[in-house]
Design an enzyme around this catalytic site. Sequence first.
Site, mmCIF file in Angstrom:
data_model
loop_
_atom_site.group_PDB
_atom_site.id
_atom_site.type_symbol
_atom_site.label_atom_id
_atom_site.label_comp_id
_atom_site.label_asym_id
_atom_site.label_seq_id
_atom_site.Cartn_x
_atom_site.Cartn_y
_atom_site.Cartn_z
ATOM 1 N N ARG A 1 -9.608 1.222 8.758
ATOM 2 C CA ARG A 1 -9.229 -0.151 9.102
ATOM 3 C C ARG A 1 -10.320 -0.865 9.887
ATOM 4 O O ARG A 1 -10.160 -2.032 10.215
ATOM 5 C CB ARG A 1 -7.981 -0.103 9.980
ATOM 6 C CG ARG A 1 -6.691 -0.467 9.259
ATOM 7 C CD ARG A 1 -5.579 -0.172 10.239
ATOM 8 N NE ARG A 1 -4.424 -0.969 10.060
ATOM 9 C CZ ARG A 1 -3.322 -0.577 9.436
ATOM 10 N NH1 ARG A 1 -3.276 0.593 8.871
ATOM 11 N NH2 ARG A 1 -2.282 -1.369 9.389
ATOM 12 N N ARG B 1 -0.486 -8.955 13.301
ATOM 13 C CA ARG B 1 -1.028 -7.944 12.382
ATOM 14 C C ARG B 1 -1.886 -8.598 11.289
ATOM 15 O O ARG B 1 -2.905 -8.059 10.884
ATOM 16 C CB ARG B 1 0.106 -7.138 11.754
ATOM 17 C CG ARG B 1 0.734 -6.166 12.759
ATOM 18 C CD ARG B 1 2.091 -5.681 12.294
ATOM 19 N NE ARG B 1 2.077 -4.935 11.061
ATOM 20 C CZ ARG B 1 3.132 -4.750 10.278
ATOM 21 N NH1 ARG B 1 4.305 -5.275 10.622
ATOM 22 N NH2 ARG B 1 3.034 -4.054 9.174
ATOM 23 N N ARG C 1 11.913 -5.874 4.796
ATOM 24 C CA ARG C 1 11.739 -4.410 4.686
ATOM 25 C C ARG C 1 12.748 -3.680 5.567
ATOM 26 O O ARG C 1 12.967 -4.036 6.716
ATOM 27 C CB ARG C 1 10.329 -4.008 5.091
ATOM 28 C CG ARG C 1 10.167 -2.491 5.141
ATOM 29 C CD ARG C 1 8.739 -2.032 5.156
ATOM 30 N NE ARG C 1 7.963 -2.563 6.247
ATOM 31 C CZ ARG C 1 6.658 -2.386 6.396
ATOM 32 N NH1 ARG C 1 5.991 -1.717 5.480
ATOM 33 N NH2 ARG C 1 6.019 -2.903 7.415
ATOM 34 N N LYS D 1 0.839 -1.211 0.000
ATOM 35 C CA LYS D 1 0.000 0.000 0.000
ATOM 36 C C LYS D 1 0.874 1.260 0.000
ATOM 37 O O LYS D 1 0.609 2.208 -0.732
ATOM 38 C CB LYS D 1 -0.919 0.024 1.244
ATOM 39 C CG LYS D 1 -1.831 -1.193 1.355
ATOM 40 C CD LYS D 1 -2.715 -1.132 2.579
ATOM 41 C CE LYS D 1 -1.981 -1.137 3.912
ATOM 42 N NZ LYS D 1 -1.229 -2.382 4.209
ATOM 43 N N ARG E 1 11.551 -2.240 11.054
ATOM 44 C CA ARG E 1 10.476 -1.801 11.957
ATOM 45 C C ARG E 1 10.229 -2.840 13.048
ATOM 46 O O ARG E 1 10.183 -4.038 12.767
ATOM 47 C CB ARG E 1 9.188 -1.569 11.154
ATOM 48 C CG ARG E 1 9.004 -0.136 10.739
ATOM 49 C CD ARG E 1 7.882 0.063 9.744
ATOM 50 N NE ARG E 1 6.605 -0.495 10.134
ATOM 51 C CZ ARG E 1 5.496 -0.383 9.402
ATOM 52 N NH1 ARG E 1 5.529 0.281 8.253
ATOM 53 N NH2 ARG E 1 4.368 -0.916 9.799
HETATM 54 P P1 AP5 Z 1 5.002 -1.603 1.815
HETATM 55 O O1 AP5 Z 1 4.672 -0.814 0.607
HETATM 56 O O2 AP5 Z 1 5.716 -0.925 2.914
HETATM 57 O O3 AP5 Z 1 3.685 -2.371 2.349
HETATM 58 P P2 AP5 Z 1 2.432 -1.841 3.126
HETATM 59 O O4 AP5 Z 1 1.231 -2.516 2.577
HETATM 60 O O5 AP5 Z 1 2.424 -0.345 3.158
HETATM 61 O O6 AP5 Z 1 2.761 -2.464 4.549
HETATM 62 P P3 AP5 Z 1 2.671 -1.879 6.029
HETATM 63 O O7 AP5 Z 1 3.339 -2.910 6.893
HETATM 64 O O8 AP5 Z 1 3.250 -0.494 6.130
HETATM 65 O O9 AP5 Z 1 1.149 -1.847 6.259
HETATM 66 P P4 AP5 Z 1 0.412 -1.912 7.564
HETATM 67 O O10 AP5 Z 1 -0.960 -1.604 7.091
HETATM 68 O O11 AP5 Z 1 0.561 -3.127 8.374
HETATM 69 O O12 AP5 Z 1 1.170 -0.829 8.465
HETATM 70 P P5 AP5 Z 1 0.853 0.693 8.820
HETATM 71 O O13 AP5 Z 1 2.127 1.418 8.751
HETATM 72 O O14 AP5 Z 1 -0.333 1.192 8.073
HETATM 73 O O15 AP5 Z 1 5.853 -2.870 1.315
HETATM 74 C C1 AP5 Z 1 6.381 -3.808 2.242
HETATM 75 C C2 AP5 Z 1 7.760 -4.279 1.760
HETATM 76 O O16 AP5 Z 1 7.602 -4.991 0.536
HETATM 77 C C3 AP5 Z 1 8.753 -3.138 1.464
HETATM 78 O O17 AP5 Z 1 10.050 -3.568 1.795
HETATM 79 C C4 AP5 Z 1 8.638 -2.933 -0.065
HETATM 80 O O18 AP5 Z 1 9.831 -2.442 -0.606
HETATM 81 C C5 AP5 Z 1 8.323 -4.343 -0.525
HETATM 82 N N1 AP5 Z 1 7.423 -4.389 -1.693
HETATM 83 C C6 AP5 Z 1 6.288 -3.652 -1.877
HETATM 84 N N2 AP5 Z 1 5.694 -4.001 -3.034
HETATM 85 C C7 AP5 Z 1 6.482 -4.963 -3.595
HETATM 86 C C8 AP5 Z 1 6.385 -5.732 -4.802
HETATM 87 N N3 AP5 Z 1 5.367 -5.557 -5.665
HETATM 88 N N4 AP5 Z 1 7.334 -6.642 -5.051
HETATM 89 C C9 AP5 Z 1 8.377 -6.838 -4.187
HETATM 90 N N5 AP5 Z 1 8.528 -6.144 -3.013
HETATM 91 C C10 AP5 Z 1 7.574 -5.215 -2.742
HETATM 92 O O19 AP5 Z 1 0.366 0.535 10.343
HETATM 93 C C11 AP5 Z 1 1.275 0.215 11.381
HETATM 94 C C12 AP5 Z 1 0.515 0.216 12.705
HETATM 95 O O20 AP5 Z 1 -0.022 1.528 12.969
HETATM 96 C C13 AP5 Z 1 -0.699 -0.715 12.796
HETATM 97 O O21 AP5 Z 1 -0.334 -2.036 13.143
HETATM 98 C C14 AP5 Z 1 -1.533 -0.027 13.872
HETATM 99 O O22 AP5 Z 1 -1.017 -0.287 15.166
HETATM 100 C C15 AP5 Z 1 -1.321 1.454 13.561
HETATM 101 N N6 AP5 Z 1 -2.317 1.992 12.625
HETATM 102 C C16 AP5 Z 1 -2.064 2.524 11.399
HETATM 103 N N7 AP5 Z 1 -3.210 2.915 10.817
HETATM 104 C C17 AP5 Z 1 -4.213 2.628 11.681
HETATM 105 C C18 AP5 Z 1 -5.628 2.770 11.634
HETATM 106 N N8 AP5 Z 1 -6.248 3.299 10.561
HETATM 107 N N9 AP5 Z 1 -6.353 2.349 12.699
HETATM 108 C C19 AP5 Z 1 -5.747 1.834 13.805
HETATM 109 N N10 AP5 Z 1 -4.408 1.656 13.910
HETATM 110 C C20 AP5 Z 1 -3.629 2.052 12.852
#
Ligand code: AP5
Length: 218
Positions: free
Chosen positions: A88, A171, A127, A13, A160
């Site tokens: 979410r 997660r 990552r 994402k 991370r």
């Molecule tokens: P990346 O693009 O970073 O993936 P992502 O989907 O953004 O993954 P996240 O782990 O950031 O999502 P998340 O939803 O768990 O975490 P968030 O930060 O929102 O890609 C991942 C890796 O793969 C990278 O190394 C990239 O280079 C690689 N990659 C990407 N695409 C690729 C491809 N096509 N091919 C090969 N490699 C690829 O949330 C973190 C925490 O914050 C949550 O757990 C929660 O505690 C809190 N939080 C955030 N938002 C909320 C909310 N709305 N409500 C409540 N709590 C929240």
Amino acid sequence: MIVILLGPPGVGKGTQGKLLCEAEGLEHLSTGDLLRAARREGTELGLQAQAYMDRGELVPDDVIVGMVREKLRKLGPDAGVVFDGFPRTVPQAEALARTLEDLGTRLDRVVVMTADDGVLVRRLSGRRSCPACGMVYNVYTSPPEQEGICGECGSELVHRKDDDPATVQNRLDVYRQQTAPLIEFYERQPAVPVVEVDGAQKVEDVQTALRSAMREAR
Ligand code: AP5
């Protein structure tokens, strides 16, 4: 254009949201990035969020909704926005609908990104993120030129804390229980098209599929 990128941790994402925003002149609104910035700055919001994030659990809805409302208010009613990691939960989705209505705008599309757990776990284990400029690398697929160092700003890269295997599993469970039901929530709303994009493809191919989904939305 208001778009939600919905999908499990590691599906891409953040990677795709940034590329799409650069290409289309949209604002990337990642609640995860906003929370991590608040933690780095040591604000009250950051302190509140820290324990939930470290356990891989969701930060309470009222905290998140307040943060997003504030951000949208600053961006103004004419901004195009790509939401990454928000909403979410169903209450978050309902709050977003109310906020967009208040702003006189509406949701154009929900993009559901998919990939198998094996792909997600491997991506998250590989990552590496830059805590200073936010660049994201992957030791398997897109490593930095110099190991452990950000090619953009020279800072030391980090794995991370919530990317450790036990927290990743939590997660994924949290995603299935609390966030995946949003797919049905949006599918029940005929005014909001829901499209699925295969997130397991190469980065460029996912982006092509995503942009094609955006064109259909206009
Ligand atoms: P990346 O693009 O970073 O993936 P992502 O989907 O953004 O993954 P996240 O782990 O950031 O999502 P998340 O939803 O768990 O975490 P968030 O930060 O929102 O890609 C991942 C890796 O793969 C990278 O190394 C990239 O280079 C690689 N990659 C990407 N695409 C690729 C491809 N096509 N091919 C090969 N490699 C690829 O949330 C973190 C925490 O914050 C949550 O757990 C929660 O505690 C809190 N939080 C955030 N938002 C909320 C909310 N709305 N409500 C409540 N709590 C929240």
